[in-house]
Design a protein around this motif. Structure first.
Motif, PDB file in Angstrom:
ATOM      1  N   ALA A 107       0.796  -1.226   0.000  1.00 19.09           N
ATOM      2  CA  ALA A 107       0.000   0.000   0.000  1.00 19.09           C
ATOM      3  C   ALA A 107       0.826   1.272   0.000  1.00 19.09           C
ATOM      4  O   ALA A 107       0.343   2.312  -0.385  1.00 19.09           O
ATOM      5  CB  ALA A 107      -0.932   0.012   1.222  1.00 19.09           C
ATOM      6  N   ALA A 108       2.074   1.205   0.427  1.00 22.42           N
ATOM      7  CA  ALA A 108       2.789   2.434   0.730  1.00 22.42           C
ATOM      8  C   ALA A 108       3.480   3.068  -0.458  1.00 22.42           C
ATOM      9  O   ALA A 108       3.962   4.168  -0.371  1.00 22.42           O
ATOM     10  CB  ALA A 108       3.811   2.182   1.840  1.00 22.42           C
ATOM     11  N   GLY A 109       3.565   2.406  -1.582  1.00 25.38           N
ATOM     12  CA  GLY A 109       4.147   3.040  -2.743  1.00 25.38           C
ATOM     13  C   GLY A 109       5.603   2.682  -2.951  1.00 25.38           C
ATOM     14  O   GLY A 109       6.207   1.908  -2.218  1.00 25.38           O
ATOM     15  N   GLY A 110       6.196   3.295  -3.998  1.00 25.60           N
ATOM     16  CA  GLY A 110       7.509   2.897  -4.458  1.00 25.60           C
ATOM     17  C   GLY A 110       8.609   2.965  -3.428  1.00 25.60           C
ATOM     18  O   GLY A 110       9.414   2.040  -3.314  1.00 25.60           O
ATOM     19  N   ALA A 111       8.706   4.073  -2.684  1.00 29.65           N
ATOM     20  CA  ALA A 111       9.803   4.217  -1.733  1.00 29.65           C
ATOM     21  C   ALA A 111       9.783   3.094  -0.709  1.00 29.65           C
ATOM     22  O   ALA A 111      10.815   2.512  -0.383  1.00 29.65           O
ATOM     23  CB  ALA A 111       9.712   5.577  -1.040  1.00 29.65           C
ATOM     24  N   ALA A 112       8.608   2.782  -0.180  1.00 29.93           N
ATOM     25  CA  ALA A 112       8.499   1.724   0.815  1.00 29.93           C
ATOM     26  C   ALA A 112       8.778   0.354   0.212  1.00 29.93           C
ATOM     27  O   ALA A 112       9.330  -0.518   0.866  1.00 29.93           O
ATOM     28  CB  ALA A 112       7.113   1.743   1.456  1.00 29.93           C
ATOM     29  N   ARG A 113       8.379   0.162  -1.058  1.00 31.23           N
ATOM     30  CA  ARG A 113       8.624  -1.133  -1.694  1.00 31.23           C
ATOM     31  C   ARG A 113      10.103  -1.344  -1.966  1.00 31.23           C
ATOM     32  O   ARG A 113      10.637  -2.426  -1.805  1.00 31.23           O
ATOM     33  CB  ARG A 113       7.837  -1.235  -3.013  1.00 31.23           C
ATOM     34  N   ARG A 114      10.788  -0.270  -2.418  1.00 28.88           N
ATOM     35  CA  ARG A 114      12.179  -0.420  -2.819  1.00 28.88           C
ATOM     36  C   ARG A 114      13.131  -0.523  -1.641  1.00 28.88           C
ATOM     37  O   ARG A 114      14.177  -1.155  -1.736  1.00 28.88           O
ATOM     38  CB  ARG A 114      12.606   0.770  -3.691  1.00 28.88           C
ATOM     39  N   VAL A 115      12.771   0.106  -0.520  1.00 27.50           N
ATOM     40  CA  VAL A 115      13.761   0.287   0.532  1.00 27.50           C
ATOM     41  C   VAL A 115      14.197  -1.037   1.146  1.00 27.50           C
ATOM     42  O   VAL A 115      15.369  -1.230   1.459  1.00 27.50           O
ATOM     43  CB  VAL A 115      13.226   1.271   1.598  1.00 27.50           C
ATOM     44  N   ARG A 116      13.274  -1.996   1.305  1.00 30.26           N
ATOM     45  CA  ARG A 116      13.671  -3.282   1.883  1.00 30.26           C
ATOM     46  C   ARG A 116      14.593  -4.027   0.932  1.00 30.26           C
ATOM     47  O   ARG A 116      15.590  -4.619   1.346  1.00 30.26           O
ATOM     48  CB  ARG A 116      12.452  -4.140   2.220  1.00 30.26           C
ATOM     49  N   SER A 117      14.274  -3.998  -0.362  1.00 29.13           N
ATOM     50  CA  SER A 117      15.126  -4.665  -1.341  1.00 29.13           C
ATOM     51  C   SER A 117      16.540  -4.091  -1.311  1.00 29.13           C
ATOM     52  O   SER A 117      17.529  -4.823  -1.351  1.00 29.13           O
ATOM     53  CB  SER A 117      14.536  -4.518  -2.739  1.00 29.13           C
ATOM     54  N   LYS A 118      16.635  -2.772  -1.232  1.00 28.28           N
ATOM     55  CA  LYS A 118      17.958  -2.152  -1.236  1.00 28.28           C
ATOM     56  C   LYS A 118      18.742  -2.493   0.028  1.00 28.28           C
ATOM     57  O   LYS A 118      19.967  -2.665  -0.022  1.00 28.28           O
ATOM     58  CB  LYS A 118      17.821  -0.639  -1.412  1.00 28.28           C
ATOM     59  N   LEU A 119      18.061  -2.596   1.159  1.00 29.13           N
ATOM     60  CA  LEU A 119      18.753  -3.005   2.380  1.00 29.13           C
ATOM     61  C   LEU A 119      19.310  -4.417   2.236  1.00 29.13           C
ATOM     62  O   LEU A 119      20.437  -4.696   2.654  1.00 29.13           O
ATOM     63  CB  LEU A 119      17.799  -2.931   3.581  1.00 29.13           C
ATOM     64  N   LEU A 120      18.525  -5.308   1.651  1.00 27.47           N
ATOM     65  CA  LEU A 120      18.993  -6.682   1.482  1.00 27.47           C
ATOM     66  C   LEU A 120      20.184  -6.748   0.533  1.00 27.47           C
ATOM     67  O   LEU A 120      21.006  -7.661   0.632  1.00 27.47           O
ATOM     68  CB  LEU A 120      17.854  -7.566   0.960  1.00 27.47           C
ATOM     69  N   SER A 121      20.312  -5.770  -0.376  1.00 27.50           N
ATOM     70  CA  SER A 121      21.441  -5.780  -1.302  1.00 27.50           C
ATOM     71  C   SER A 121      22.753  -5.428  -0.606  1.00 27.50           C
ATOM     72  O   SER A 121      23.825  -5.608  -1.185  1.00 27.50           O
ATOM     73  CB  SER A 121      21.189  -4.789  -2.445  1.00 27.50           C
ATOM     74  N   LEU A 122      22.698  -4.914   0.633  1.00 23.50           N
ATOM     75  CA  LEU A 122      23.919  -4.529   1.336  1.00 23.50           C
ATOM     76  C   LEU A 122      24.774  -5.730   1.714  1.00 23.50           C
ATOM     77  O   LEU A 122      25.951  -5.591   2.017  1.00 23.50           O
ATOM     78  CB  LEU A 122      23.578  -3.729   2.602  1.00 23.50           C
ATOM     79  N   GLY A 123      24.165  -6.918   1.744  1.00 19.16           N
ATOM     80  CA  GLY A 123      24.934  -8.125   2.025  1.00 19.16           C
ATOM     81  C   GLY A 123      25.153  -8.406   3.492  1.00 19.16           C
ATOM     82  O   GLY A 123      25.941  -9.285   3.855  1.00 19.16           O
ATOM     83  N   HIS A 124      24.481  -7.672   4.386  1.00 19.51           N
ATOM     84  CA  HIS A 124      24.617  -7.886   5.831  1.00 19.51           C
ATOM     85  C   HIS A 124      23.796  -9.086   6.278  1.00 19.51           C
ATOM     86  O   HIS A 124      22.807  -9.460   5.643  1.00 19.51           O
ATOM     87  CB  HIS A 124      24.129  -6.662   6.605  1.00 19.51           C
ATOM     88  N   ASP A 125      24.191  -9.647   7.408  1.00 20.14           N
ATOM     89  CA  ASP A 125      23.350 -10.603   8.123  1.00 20.14           C
ATOM     90  C   ASP A 125      22.769  -9.881   9.329  1.00 20.14           C
ATOM     91  O   ASP A 125      23.489  -9.189  10.058  1.00 20.14           O
ATOM     92  CB  ASP A 125      24.163 -11.815   8.590  1.00 20.14           C
ATOM     93  N   ALA A 126      21.457 -10.031   9.558  1.00 23.32           N
ATOM     94  CA  ALA A 126      20.817  -9.391  10.710  1.00 23.32           C
ATOM     95  C   ALA A 126      21.148 -10.145  11.989  1.00 23.32           C
ATOM     96  O   ALA A 126      21.449 -11.341  11.966  1.00 23.32           O
ATOM     97  CB  ALA A 126      19.314  -9.330  10.505  1.00 23.32           C
ATOM     98  N   ASP A 127      21.098  -9.428  13.107  1.00 26.74           N
ATOM     99  CA  ASP A 127      21.265 -10.033  14.434  1.00 26.74           C
ATOM    100  C   ASP A 127      19.917 -10.643  14.823  1.00 26.74           C
ATOM    101  O   ASP A 127      18.969  -9.908  15.117  1.00 26.74           O
ATOM    102  CB  ASP A 127      21.682  -8.954  15.427  1.00 26.74           C
ATOM    103  N   PRO A 128      19.774 -11.980  14.825  1.00 21.64           N
ATOM    104  CA  PRO A 128      18.448 -12.572  15.060  1.00 21.64           C
ATOM    105  C   PRO A 128      17.885 -12.248  16.436  1.00 21.64           C
ATOM    106  O   PRO A 128      16.678 -12.074  16.594  1.00 21.64           O
ATOM    107  CB  PRO A 128      18.690 -14.078  14.878  1.00 21.64           C
ATOM    108  N   ASP A 129      18.760 -12.157  17.461  1.00 26.12           N
ATOM    109  CA  ASP A 129      18.275 -11.832  18.810  1.00 26.12           C
ATOM    110  C   ASP A 129      17.728 -10.414  18.860  1.00 26.12           C
ATOM    111  O   ASP A 129      16.650 -10.162  19.413  1.00 26.12           O
ATOM    112  CB  ASP A 129      19.399 -12.001  19.842  1.00 26.12           C
TER     113      ASP A 129
END
Length: 680
Positions: A107-129
């Motif tokens: 629902a939120a539009g392009g910026a909200a849709r793209r931002v998660r994809s771009k974060l995942l492209s950084l190659g980081h692993d998240a801290d699961p805890d």
């Protein structure tokens, strides 16, 4: 952008990125769409659009001219990071990933849709805890937000259809100064060109997709604080410090404003204008009595008496049938080619940085279905370096539920965030911040790097300077009073997060994690809880499971021993952490009508313009426009206590028409509260 255009852009990126550089003539010869263009000018126009899309995507496409022949143009993708990508720690990346999930992608539009994809492209692993202890956020997601945010960052005007409280929609021509959140709802403040004055708009009342207009002309104020603008709407020369008698552990928001102890029965509010104080008092009137000023006390008594009289007997429902049904605006945003392309590049980068990834893990990380993910992989499979041959195409496979991507090294890179995408992340961080707890410092450092990222873009080809740091912080901040946590709230939150972490540690040690396992004492808390629907407080022994955020409200999902089931507790109503030896107890039922739970079936309201916010706050299932700006709204199973408080807060601008038992409840509550203000 059609899928063929996405394929062409991928082929262009792969062809340029697979070599040190490629000249324009060779590129035009090997990319089929350019080679098949009806004319050289058509190929040129197509390539210019593609170049703009690649730059918008965040890839550093560089143009060079041959030093010996200026007619020879080369293209390459800069391999240097050059500060274009955020340098994040694992913990900072984790809170930003949580912030990106605060948005409803659909629902939120392009910026909200793209931002998660771009974060995942950084190659980081998240801290699961940390990800588990970070609340699952929910920012009010509206398709109009992206163009509004873009207008703020680019200093341009927008046109949209807006329905004000009087009911009739009208065209507005606005230069947005700030887009921000107040009490979980989005607002736009800016210069209204048609009225030649500043105006405030609630984003949920915008009924058309904002269309970008010419550059802004009116100078933007140095500081534009949304809270100040909203407070000014209720300003008055009649100001005072209201003195209240309040039930212990109740009216918690007023106690926070006054800095009063939880058990105090006498509270003095800070200096407030009369309209603002009246609204705050009426919203909490079940738990308090206004002592002075005497004139305000008399006014409160009169308002309560009028509300009681208006709800006596049967409600007049004749206007409902005569009202014109208001159709909900259909504002839809379809994913753009760059939305899809950023997702495809992120998928390839994410998989290549890990070697292989389970199909369900990748679809969950991106927030898309496995079917969509497979469709994406099929697109990757037919793209590659067009200047060599099929052997240099991308290899993508997903058999047996495991995804592998090879021969796509040009896509293994981090994508830069635009100013608008950074602003979307700032808004997500703001939604999580009230319940960040011991992650507060991490949230703050992530915000600093986001703001620095926007500042670094000031030297780019933006048509105007980006907004100042203070303006961006304001655009992403929630209302100060809604997000401010007192020492009490901070200590409660810290204890909750320690218990959640202890449960994680137990699970890692194998001592917890199943229904039959025993969890440690560290993962349990004894709390005092002040419910909104009944007097007094309860004492409960709980095992916190996770924190969830809904707008500006944060909730704790926990196993409750007293209830023998999972329960959801509002964090700001957990008034204190008690010793483990404290006996559990339920609150007294008290006198008066029961306000617990949800109402069965539908509730019909009649709302005058000043009270129409109630229909929006409760997500009315149906609205009908009557004469004179009156609105009729149907609510589906609303929370009883919250609706009663909202009717009282509206100062008579809202009348419950049905059901009859709710009308009777409001009569009783208003009369009891009114009696406290008429007795001497």
């Amino acid at each position: 952008m059609a899928s063929k255009s996405v394929e062409r852009l991928l082929n262009v990126i792969m062809t340029i990125g697979s070599r040190r550089r490629i000249d324009r003539a060779k590129l035009f010869a090997v990319i089929p769409d350019y080679a098949r263009a009806t004319s050289e000018q058509a190929a040129e126009r197509m390539f210019e659009r593609d170049k703009a899309a690649i730059l918008e995507l965040g890839l550093p496409l560089v143009t060079d001219r041959d030093v010996l022949d200026e007619n020879t143009v080369y293209y390459r993708i800069d391999a240097a990071e050059s500060g274009a990508v955020l340098d994040l720690s694992t913990q900072e990346y984790t809170v930003l990933l949580a912030a990106s999930r605060a948005w409803d992608d659909a629902a939120a539009g392009g910026a909200a849709r793209r931002v998660r994809s771009k974060l995942l492209s950084l190659g980081h692993d998240a801290d699961p805890d940390l990800l588990r202890r970070t609340p699952r956020g929910a920012v009010e997601s509206l398709p109009v937000l992206s163009p509004l945010l873009e207008a703020v960052t680019s200093a341009r005007s927008v046109r949209f259809t807006y329905r004000g409280t009087q009911g009739a929609p009208a065209e507005r021509f606005v230069e947005p100064w700030v887009v921000g959140v107040h009490d979980g709802h989005w607002y736009v403040h800016g210069w209204d060109r048609d009225r030649s004055a500043p105006r405030l708009f609630r984003a949920s009342r915008i009924e058309s997709f904002p269309v970008e207009g010419p550059p802004a002309l009116e100078p933007r104020p140095e500081r534009t604080e949304l809270a100040t603008v909203l407070d000014a709407l209720q300003d008055s020369d009649d100001r005072a410090r209201a003195v209240l008698e309040a039930a212990p552990f109740k009216a918690l928001a007023l106690r926070d404003r006054a800095g009063a102890p939880l058990e105090a029965t006498r509270i003095t509010l800070p200096d407030l204008p009369r309209p603002a104080a009246r609204r705050l008092l009426l919203a909490n009137i079940r738990w308090l009595e206004l002592v002075e000023p005497a004139a305000w006390r008399a006014e409160v008594a009169e308002v309560l008496a009028n509300i009681a009289v208006a709800h006596e007997g049967e409600g007049d429902t004749s206007g409902i049938a005569a009202g014109a049904v208001r159709t909900a605006p259909r504002i839809r945003t379809t994913p753009t080619g760059n939305d899809t392309l950023s997702r495809l590049i992120s998928e390839a980068s994410y998989v290549m940085s890990r070697g292989e990834v389970d199909l369900d893990e990748l679809s969950s990380a991106l927030g898309i279905s496995e079917k969509q993910l497979i469709t994406d992989l099929q697109v990757l499979f037919v793209c590659g370096d067009m200047g060599t041959g099929w052997e240099d195409f991308i290899e993508a496979e997903w058999e047996h539920g495991v995804v592998r991507v090879r021969n796509a090294e040009p896509l293994r890179r981090a994508l830069r965030l635009s100013a608008v995408e950074i602003t979307a992340l700032l808004a997500g961080l703001a939604a999580l911040e009230p319940s960040a707890g011991d992650a507060e410092g991490i949230v703050a450092s992530a915000r600093e790097k986001l703001l620095a990222g926007v500042t670094e873009q000031a030297g780019s080809d933006e048509p105007v300077e980006p907004p100042t740091r203070a303006e961006l912080a304001e655009a992403a901040s929630v209302d100060e009073m809604a997000s401010r946590t007192a020492d009490r709230a901070e200590s409660v939150l810290a204890a909750v997060q320690r218990a959640i972490q202890a449960d994680v540690d137990d699970s890692a040690d194998g001592s917890a994690g199943s229904e039959d396992s025993e969890d440690s004492e560290d993962s349990r808390l004894t709390i005092r809880y002040s419910s909104v629907d009944r007097p007094g407080t309860s004492v409960r022994r709980i095992r916190p499971l996770r924190i969830e955020t809904d707008g500006s409200r944060s909730y704790l999902l926990a196993d409750c021993e007293l209830a023998g089931a999972q329960r959801r507790f509002r964090l700001d109503r957990i008034v204190e952490i008690l010793p483990d030896t404290t006996a559990q107890a339920r609150p007294d039922v008290g006198e008066g009508p029961s306000l617990g739970g949800r109402l069965d079936g539908d509730v019909w309201l009649r709302l005058d313009p000043p009270g129409q916010w109630v229909a929006e706050s409760f997500g009315a299932a149906e609205m009908r426009d009557g004469d004179g700006g009156v609105l009729y709204a149907r609510l589906d199973r609303p929370v009883r206590a919250a609706l009663v408080d909202a009717v009282l807060e509206s100062s008579g601008a809202v009348e419950v028409l049905s059901p009859a038992d709710l009308r009777n409840t409001i009569v009783t509550v208003a009369q009891v509260a009114g009696a406290r203000h008429t007795q001497q």
